[in-house]
Design a protein around this motif. Sequence first.
Motif: not given
Length: 303
Positions: A214-218, A228-235, A240-241, A246-256
Amino acid sequence: MPEKNTKIRKALLPAAGLGTRFLPATKASPKEMLPIVDKPLIEYAVEEAEACGIEEFVIITGKNKRAIEDHFDIAYKLENTLRDKGQVELLEAINRHRNSDFAYIRQGEPLGLGHAISCARPFVKDEPVAILLSDDIIPPGESLLKDMIGLYEETGGPVIALMRVPPEELHRYGVIKGTELREGVYEITDLVEKPAPEDAPSDLAIIGRYILTPDIFEMLDGLSPGSGGEIQLTDALMALAGRRKVYGLIFGGTRYDAGDKLGFLKATVDFALANGALAEGFKKYLFSTVEALNSQRGAKVDK
Ligand code: G1P
């Protein structure tokens, strides 16, 4: 260790985007309701979350999105008709999400993914949540979301799904830099939304699955517009990092990427081939099409 209120019970499904990549189909209908075979994109995301025990959904909608609410609502007339006709399978198909709760919030203006997520704050309060972007279709057999929840339970920190993508596609994603902690698990040190090719910090792109605390909201509060002039979750994740791991998990499966026409077509073909009732007839059609394409190619080579 995870903080209090640790169980992931809620999923946020942002669905307020304009769907410009699918115009004119999305002029009056939600992109999230485009079907892959016989189910809308957003229902695949709901099923993926339900398979992880999530039963509370907050869908962030906007203009022209009413069909999503109707889709997850009870349809008495239709149900009665199907019951009268003894169409039990169809009845079951339109009732699959009876045990889940759906809440809707409207994002007044399409100001970006980060802004959409911040609109859900009053519903989330102090709980961790899963976020699923329904453009990204992960087939039912994959365990990505389960694995992300597992990593969250182990670390107590936010987890982002990552995939390696070719350099020429990186500009369509959030791209991270990180330190590998063990195979497939990264601690994220940098994030850039839709970088220019020379600015991409790695080939690890964010795909549309997040477990967020929930601290993402702060971090989203008062964030300035970014790419793109947008409020970005990435930022907000970058901010937060700076405060916690903050962790990243690599996905090696199928995604479309079903938000893209080619990705949508690939998902349609693969899901049709995996559909018991359709597979045989569809395969026959594909074989004849491929044969025709091959002979066209042969004719060109012969010239
Ligand atoms: C969003 C995120 C981006 C992420 C992508 C995954 O972008 O902002 O970081 O890589 O989803 O699908 P969008 O595709 O909404 O522009």
